[in-house]
Scaffold this motif. Structure first.
Motif, PDB file in Angstrom:
ATOM      1  N   MET A   1       0.832  -1.200   0.000  1.00  0.00           N
ATOM      2  CA  MET A   1       0.000   0.000   0.000  1.00  0.00           C
ATOM      3  C   MET A   1       0.867   1.249   0.000  1.00  0.00           C
ATOM      4  N   ILE A   2       0.429   2.254  -0.755  1.00  0.00           N
ATOM      5  CA  ILE A   2       1.074   3.563  -0.755  1.00  0.00           C
ATOM      6  C   ILE A   2       0.212   4.494   0.082  1.00  0.00           C
ATOM      7  N   LEU A   3       0.798   5.086   1.115  1.00  0.00           N
ATOM      8  CA  LEU A   3       0.075   5.984   2.009  1.00  0.00           C
ATOM      9  C   LEU A   3       0.469   7.418   1.694  1.00  0.00           C
ATOM     10  N   VAL A   4      -0.524   8.268   1.400  1.00  0.00           N
ATOM     11  CA  VAL A   4      -0.281   9.672   1.079  1.00  0.00           C
ATOM     12  C   VAL A   4      -0.819  10.527   2.213  1.00  0.00           C
ATOM     13  N   THR A   5       0.056  11.194   2.933  1.00  0.00           N
ATOM     14  CA  THR A   5      -0.393  12.111   3.976  1.00  0.00           C
ATOM     15  C   THR A   5      -0.720  13.466   3.340  1.00  0.00           C
ATOM     16  N   LEU A  45      -0.297   4.571  11.090  1.00  0.00           N
ATOM     17  CA  LEU A  45       0.757   3.795  10.428  1.00  0.00           C
ATOM     18  C   LEU A  45       0.616   2.301  10.726  1.00  0.00           C
ATOM     19  N   ASP A  46       0.330   1.975  11.966  1.00  0.00           N
ATOM     20  CA  ASP A  46       0.180   0.565  12.336  1.00  0.00           C
ATOM     21  C   ASP A  46      -1.085  -0.039  11.738  1.00  0.00           C
ATOM     22  N   ARG A  47      -2.094   0.780  11.497  1.00  0.00           N
ATOM     23  CA  ARG A  47      -3.335   0.271  10.900  1.00  0.00           C
ATOM     24  C   ARG A  47      -3.134  -0.059   9.430  1.00  0.00           C
ATOM     25  N   TYR A  48      -2.503   0.831   8.685  1.00  0.00           N
ATOM     26  CA  TYR A  48      -2.395   0.647   7.231  1.00  0.00           C
ATOM     27  C   TYR A  48      -1.109  -0.045   6.803  1.00  0.00           C
ATOM     28  N   ARG A  49      -0.066   0.051   7.595  1.00  0.00           N
ATOM     29  CA  ARG A  49       1.208  -0.617   7.340  1.00  0.00           C
ATOM     30  C   ARG A  49       1.645  -0.484   5.879  1.00  0.00           C
ATOM     31  N   PRO A  50       1.881   0.742   5.430  1.00  0.00           N
ATOM     32  CA  PRO A  50       2.252   0.964   4.034  1.00  0.00           C
ATOM     33  C   PRO A  50       3.650   0.452   3.711  1.00  0.00           C
ATOM     34  N   THR A  51       3.846   0.084   2.462  1.00  0.00           N
ATOM     35  CA  THR A  51       5.188  -0.240   1.982  1.00  0.00           C
ATOM     36  C   THR A  51       5.884   1.009   1.439  1.00  0.00           C
ATOM     37  N   CYS A  52       5.085   2.064   1.210  1.00  0.00           N
ATOM     38  CA  CYS A  52       5.623   3.329   0.708  1.00  0.00           C
ATOM     39  C   CYS A  52       4.804   4.472   1.299  1.00  0.00           C
ATOM     40  N   LEU A  79       6.664  15.251  12.425  1.00  0.00           N
ATOM     41  CA  LEU A  79       6.037  14.235  11.575  1.00  0.00           C
ATOM     42  C   LEU A  79       7.060  13.515  10.696  1.00  0.00           C
ATOM     43  N   PRO A  80       7.922  14.215   9.956  1.00  0.00           N
ATOM     44  CA  PRO A  80       8.935  13.499   9.164  1.00  0.00           C
ATOM     45  C   PRO A  80       9.831  12.599  10.010  1.00  0.00           C
ATOM     46  N   GLU A  81      10.217  13.075  11.202  1.00  0.00           N
ATOM     47  CA  GLU A  81      11.047  12.240  12.077  1.00  0.00           C
ATOM     48  C   GLU A  81      10.324  10.941  12.427  1.00  0.00           C
ATOM     49  N   GLN A  82       9.040  11.045  12.765  1.00  0.00           N
ATOM     50  CA  GLN A  82       8.276   9.854  13.139  1.00  0.00           C
ATOM     51  C   GLN A  82       8.079   8.923  11.951  1.00  0.00           C
ATOM     52  N   LEU A  83       7.786   9.497  10.788  1.00  0.00           N
ATOM     53  CA  LEU A  83       7.625   8.668   9.597  1.00  0.00           C
ATOM     54  C   LEU A  83       8.920   7.933   9.263  1.00  0.00           C
ATOM     55  N   ALA A  84      10.046   8.614   9.456  1.00  0.00           N
ATOM     56  CA  ALA A  84      11.344   7.987   9.169  1.00  0.00           C
ATOM     57  C   ALA A  84      11.616   6.831  10.113  1.00  0.00           C
ATOM     58  N   ALA A  89      11.900   0.948  10.738  1.00  0.00           N
ATOM     59  CA  ALA A  89      11.535  -0.257  11.487  1.00  0.00           C
ATOM     60  C   ALA A  89      10.715  -1.238  10.666  1.00  0.00           C
ATOM     61  N   ASN A  90      10.054  -0.726   9.627  1.00  0.00           N
ATOM     62  CA  ASN A  90       9.144  -1.570   8.849  1.00  0.00           C
ATOM     63  C   ASN A  90       9.547  -1.713   7.388  1.00  0.00           C
ATOM     64  N   ASP A  91      10.786  -1.297   7.078  1.00  0.00           N
ATOM     65  CA  ASP A  91      11.341  -1.469   5.729  1.00  0.00           C
ATOM     66  C   ASP A  91      10.445  -0.847   4.662  1.00  0.00           C
ATOM     67  N   ALA A  92       9.995   0.390   4.912  1.00  0.00           N
ATOM     68  CA  ALA A  92       9.137   1.102   3.964  1.00  0.00           C
ATOM     69  C   ALA A  92       9.918   2.213   3.275  1.00  0.00           C
ATOM     70  N   HIS A  93       9.513   2.547   2.061  1.00  0.00           N
ATOM     71  CA  HIS A  93      10.091   3.674   1.344  1.00  0.00           C
ATOM     72  C   HIS A  93       9.422   4.964   1.792  1.00  0.00           C
ATOM     73  N   LEU A  94      10.166   6.066   1.756  1.00  0.00           N
ATOM     74  CA  LEU A  94       9.616   7.347   2.205  1.00  0.00           C
ATOM     75  C   LEU A  94       9.977   8.465   1.236  1.00  0.00           C
ATOM     76  N   PHE A  95       8.949   9.188   0.804  1.00  0.00           N
ATOM     77  CA  PHE A  95       9.104  10.361  -0.059  1.00  0.00           C
ATOM     78  C   PHE A  95       8.561  11.577   0.684  1.00  0.00           C
ATOM     79  N   HIS A  96       9.196  12.712   0.473  1.00  0.00           N
ATOM     80  CA  HIS A  96       8.880  13.896   1.269  1.00  0.00           C
ATOM     81  C   HIS A  96       9.068  15.149   0.403  1.00  0.00           C
TER      82      HIS A  96
END
Length: 295
Positions: A1-5, A45-52, A79-84, A89-96
């Motif tokens: 799943m891709i999560l868009v904030t 984050l724990d509910r949706y557990r995105p890969t990106c 927010l960026p610190e928490q997302l990182a 911890a969950n091996d997800a990609h992050l775009f900002h």
């Protein structure tokens, strides 16, 4: 799943459409939770557990940030610190997304990604701190620094100018700040290309990239071009173009100082993704056409 904030913002809204061909996309808006609250963010984050994760949420009230730095800090740094941390911890990609406000606006040459930063405002300082947090996290995050973002929906310079052009017969617009207008749809489309490459394990794609159209202009000339394009598409405007008067920044005081030079060099992103970014005039034509068709 891709999560868009921040999917209710103009970039976030465009991202939902641009990313759709890549898989399941979930947008988070203010209705889903308070992204400045770490506990609520953790639940999401724990509910949706995105890969990106594509983080389009930010505190962008530039002037208000001067008197409310805590709110800017929470969204632009916390927010960026928490997302990182979660992504690591969950091996997800992050775009900002970041901003031209991280630079001090000196000179006249386009800024390159490796140039020294020097933000002038609380907004710029918090955005830079958010960038640094992602870089320090060591997760291969991709940071897009953009500028002068606008679109055919939401609240932005283009829509403000068109509204005023229908109501007034004269406008004063700043003419000594230089930058590159960049529509939200282009940011979303380029992001989609980058996400696709990242999901293919293109590990070389990481760090800071400038993402704008090509070319440069001033706010005054941008306003004039907006009105010219709208009139050519049949919009009825009260103002004539030569009644859009240029003024210096000194005649338009604001709580937060603006960078005079927001030009960004886009060579790195073009080379990294094999793209040719459009000139700002070409992108504006498409955006105004979209506005004219759906208003």
């Amino acid at each position: 799943m891709i999560l868009v904030t921040g999917s209710d913002g103009q970039v976030g809204y465009a991202l939902l459409r641009a990313l759709a061909p890549l898989g399941v996309v979930k947008g988070l808006t203010r209705a889903d939770g308070d992204l400045s609250n770490p506990e609520e963010v953790k639940v999401l984050l724990d509910r949706y557990r995105p890969t990106c994760i594509v983080n389009a949420a930010a505190y962008t009230a530039v002037d208000q940030a001067e008197s409310d730095p805590e709110s800017a800090q929470a969204l632009n740094v916390g927010l960026p610190e928490q997302l990182a941390r979660w992504a690591k911890a969950n091996d997800a990609h992050l775009f900002h997304y970041s901003t031209d406000y991280v630079y001090d606006g000196s000179g006249s040459q386009p800024w390159r990604e490796e140039d020294a930063t020097g933000p002038l405002s609380v907004y710029g300082k918090t955005k830079l701190a958010g960038d640094q947090a992602l870089l320090d996290a060591g997760i291969g995050a991709v940071i897009f620094r953009t500028s002068w973002v606008y679109g055919s929906r939401g609240r932005n310079f283009m829509l403000t100018m068109l509204k005023l052009a229908m109501e007034r017969d004269e406008l004063n617009v700043v003419a000594d700040q230089w930058g590159t207008p960049t529509p939200a749809w282009l940011i979303a489309q380029v992001t989609s290309v980058a996400v696709r490459e990242k999901l293919r394990d293109c590990s070389a794609l990481e760090g800071v990239y400038h993402l704008t159209c090509r070319g440069e202009t001033t706010w005054c000339d941008f306003a004039r071009t907006i009105m010219t394009e709208a009139r050519q598409l049949g919009a009825t405007l009260k103002i004539v173009t030569d009644r859009v008067k240029p003024i210096p920044t000194s005649e338009y005081p604001a709580p937060a100082p603006r960078p005079l030079n927001s030009r960004l060099d886009v060579s790195r992103i073009e080379q990294s993704l094999g793209l040719v970014l459009p000139d700002w005039q070409q992108a504006l034509q498409l955006t105004v056409r979209d506005w004219a068709e759906y208003r």
